[in-house]
Design an enzyme around this catalytic site. Structure first.
Site, mmCIF file in Angstrom:
data_model
loop_
_atom_site.group_PDB
_atom_site.id
_atom_site.type_symbol
_atom_site.label_atom_id
_atom_site.label_comp_id
_atom_site.label_asym_id
_atom_site.label_seq_id
_atom_site.Cartn_x
_atom_site.Cartn_y
_atom_site.Cartn_z
ATOM 1 N N ILE A 319 0.842 -1.191 0.000
ATOM 2 C CA ILE A 319 0.000 0.000 0.000
ATOM 3 C C ILE A 319 0.878 1.242 0.000
ATOM 4 O O ILE A 319 1.865 1.325 0.730
ATOM 5 C CB ILE A 319 -0.925 -0.005 1.237
ATOM 6 N N ARG A 320 0.539 2.219 -0.841
ATOM 7 C CA ARG A 320 1.310 3.456 -0.901
ATOM 8 C C ARG A 320 1.312 4.155 0.458
ATOM 9 O O ARG A 320 0.288 4.247 1.132
ATOM 10 C CB ARG A 320 0.720 4.419 -1.929
ATOM 11 N N LEU A 322 1.619 7.398 3.071
ATOM 12 C CA LEU A 322 1.116 8.773 3.061
ATOM 13 C C LEU A 322 2.241 9.789 3.183
ATOM 14 O O LEU A 322 2.063 10.959 2.867
ATOM 15 C CB LEU A 322 0.126 8.970 4.217
ATOM 16 N N LYS A 337 13.598 4.956 0.148
ATOM 17 C CA LYS A 337 12.464 5.705 0.689
ATOM 18 C C LYS A 337 12.745 7.204 0.588
ATOM 19 O O LYS A 337 13.808 7.674 1.022
ATOM 20 C CB LYS A 337 12.226 5.315 2.153
ATOM 21 N N ASP A 372 16.982 -0.728 10.745
ATOM 22 C CA ASP A 372 17.977 0.333 10.641
ATOM 23 C C ASP A 372 17.828 1.003 9.273
ATOM 24 O O ASP A 372 17.521 0.348 8.271
ATOM 25 C CB ASP A 372 19.381 -0.260 10.779
#
Length: 575
Positions: A319-320, A322, A337, A372
């Protein structure tokens, strides 16, 4: 013509700064034995934070001291090439030359604001090939294998000395003897050619580990002795570990860094890599606290993988998020990320807050339950390897962090993290009832252990957790975490009025654990399973008790190996 004398002088100054940094690192590390012996667990946490912080402190001091050199030669490319050459000569026989290269790269990165990665002025590639084993004798003790097993153990504990006594040394020696005889046949024991133990003791949390291997003609077996102390400040042997899987979890990416004092980190990592061939060397450098060099080693491994693969980077499954945009290379074991430019309205936080939360986790005891992460700036990807859908989403959600050239995608700020299977996907795809039961049990245990480490996870939707190949659940979404004392755990008022909740006064710090069952997992069978296994998580009393414990300074010890591996001790021992 570049000034070679100036280049040599600056190279020497950088090396001096690195040596000072490593002495500081080693001094903090050496203190681990005394902290272990005296049960100074809060001091151990503080030492861990200090050791993580000192690299940036040393780097800032080094760059400040080089300011005049930098200003004089900033535009003189030949000077920087001469500087790298001079530094390479200085560290040719340096026992920590790999770490010194990384420190040098950090200096150059600061000078040029990480605008380019250029092997002519930086050590993108190492200055030389590491020859594992040439200094092996400097990091291992070898023990006589022609004696009895018991005599071998006596030799080991005559070598590794502590300033406190054993709770029951004869009992521990006998249990170690029995355990090894259970795991190796008489024929295997007779064939042992060597028992090799790393000289440093590995300290972390409330445990100390003697790490080594048993060598036989056909195979080697990990040989790790786990030591704890009791409330009377006496040592006892908690376990003998001989399975690679157990050792892999001990050196896992969700745990705090070890304190293991050595002047030969490269040799130490080479030995550990032989014990754990499925771990990358950069993971082992990180596990020893050399996380900055781990980033360098990761980048080199990444470039090598890029040269030997042809798949494309794509949006990560699941799931994407937010707050974070996440992508991966299917053939490689990490995710990338990036903080989005804008967050959903439900997220009342800022970009600076998110960065601060990731730093908080970095500095905390992750107790084997929080992944980590490693922060990079201006990370470069070949544009030809970026799939169109990923590029479109990056430009749509993270435009301020993205820069495009003719052939590269540059991410100005990102985090890299070990790739895990998102728990929500795992629960959808797995059909084995035992594995599903374990995953839900692990989810509850993960939340509890994070809380006992003084962190409230915040957003506990199961999509924010991943599961390892060993079936261990790890938390990896940090934007809403906070310290436990920053939340007020409340009960939902009991009322016959169906509209009572609508008029309830709720402060931003208020949390109602009774509502957790509605959102941690979605499907009813999993909800019921979580309630049956960890129903106390849905009560404010549990969270208030946890708050009380951490406020009193209680430090818990979560052993990274199964309870079945632990030796039995009498109840009066205080286990």
């Amino acid at each position: 013509m570049a000034d070679k004398a100036q280049a040599k002088k600056m190279a020497y100054q950088i090396m001096t700064s690195f040596d000072k940094n490593y002495r500081w690192f080693s001094r903090v590390t050496r203190g681990a034995q005394e902290r272990f012996e005296k049960g100074q667990w809060q001091q151990a946490l503080a030492a861990s934070k200090e050791r993580i912080s000192l690299y940036e402190q040393s780097l800032a001091t080094a760059v400040a001291e080089l300011y005049d050199f930098i200003m004089d030669h900033r535009q003189d490319r030949e000077f920087w090439e001469q500087l790298k050459k001079a530094f390479a000569e200085l560290i040719e026989s340096h026992p920590q030359y790999e770490l010194a290269e990384t420190f040098y790269n950090s200096v150059i990165g600061k000078v040029f604001r990480h605008k380019s990665i250029d092997n002519t002025i930086m050590f993108v590639s190492s200055s030389r090939c590491f020859l594992a084993g040439q200094d092996k004798h400097k990091v291992i003790h070898s023990f006589d294998t022609t004696t009895t097993v018991m005599e071998m153990y006596e030799s080991i504990f005559a070598c590794y000395r502590f300033n406190i006594g054993f709770e029951d040394r004869p009992r521990d020696m006998q249990q170690l003897d029995d355990a090894l005889r259970e795991r190796l046949s008489k024929e295997e024991l007779a064939s042992v050619t060597a028992v090799e133990m790393l000289k440093p003791v590995f300290y972390r949390g409330k445990a100390a580990y003697l790490v080594g291997r048993i060598c036989m003609p056909e195979r080697t077996v990990p040989f790790v002795i786990a030591l704890h102390t009791n409330e009377n400040r006496q040592i006892y042997v908690d376990a003998l570990l001989t399975e690679r899987q157990d050792l892999s979890v001990i050196f896992g990416f969700a745990r705090s860094y070890f304190m293991a004092d050595t002047q030969f980190p490269g040799e130490l990592v080479a030995f550990l890599h032989e014990l754990l061939p499925n771990k990358k060397q950069f993971e082992l450098f990180i596990a020893l606290g050399h996380y900055k060099h781990g980033k360098t080693a990761f980048y080199r491994n990444f470039l090598e993988h890029m040269d030997n693969s042809d798949d494309q980077f794509e949006i990560a499954p699941g799931i994407r998020g937010l707050v974070m945009m996440v992508f991966h290379l299917p053939s490689y074991g990490v995710v990338f990320k990036i903080i989005k430019d804008e967050f959903a309205e439900s997220k009342k936080i800022t970009r600076e807050h998110v960065i601060d939360r990731y730093k908080l986790v970095k500095m905390s005891d992750r107790v084997g339950r929080m992944a980590d992460t490693h922060e990079y700036v201006n990370f470069r990807f070949p544009l030809s390897r970026i799939c169109p859908a990923l590029l479109e989403e990056l430009q749509d959600t993270c435009a301020s962090s993205v820069e495009l050239t003719n052939d590269e995608l540059i991410i100005k700020h990102l985090y890299i993290e070990k790739k895990l299977t998102p728990l929500n996907l795992y629960l959808q795809q797995e059909t084995d009832p035992d594995k599903l039961h374990n995953a839900i049990d692990e989810l509850g245990t993960c939340i509890k252990q994070i809380a006992m480490a003084n962190i409230f996870p915040g957003d506990m939707l199961h999509k924010n957790f991943g599961i390892t190949k060993h079936g261990r659940v790890i938390f990896y979404d940090y934007d809403e975490i906070c310290w436990m004392d920053e939340r007020n755990f409340r009960s939902i008022p009991k009322s016959d009025d169906p509209y009572a909740l609508d008029t309830l006064s709720v402060a931003p710090s208020d949390v109602f654990p009774e509502q957790f069952e509605h959102f941690i997992v979605g499907k009813r069978p999993f909800k019921e399973m979580l309630k049956s296994l960890h129903g106390d998580l849905m009560t404010p009393e549990y969270w208030r008790d946890a708050q009380k414990e951490v406020s009193q300074g209680t430090i818990h010890n979560f052993t990274p190996y199964p309870g079945s591996r632990r030796f039995k001790r009498p109840e009066h021992s205080g286990q």
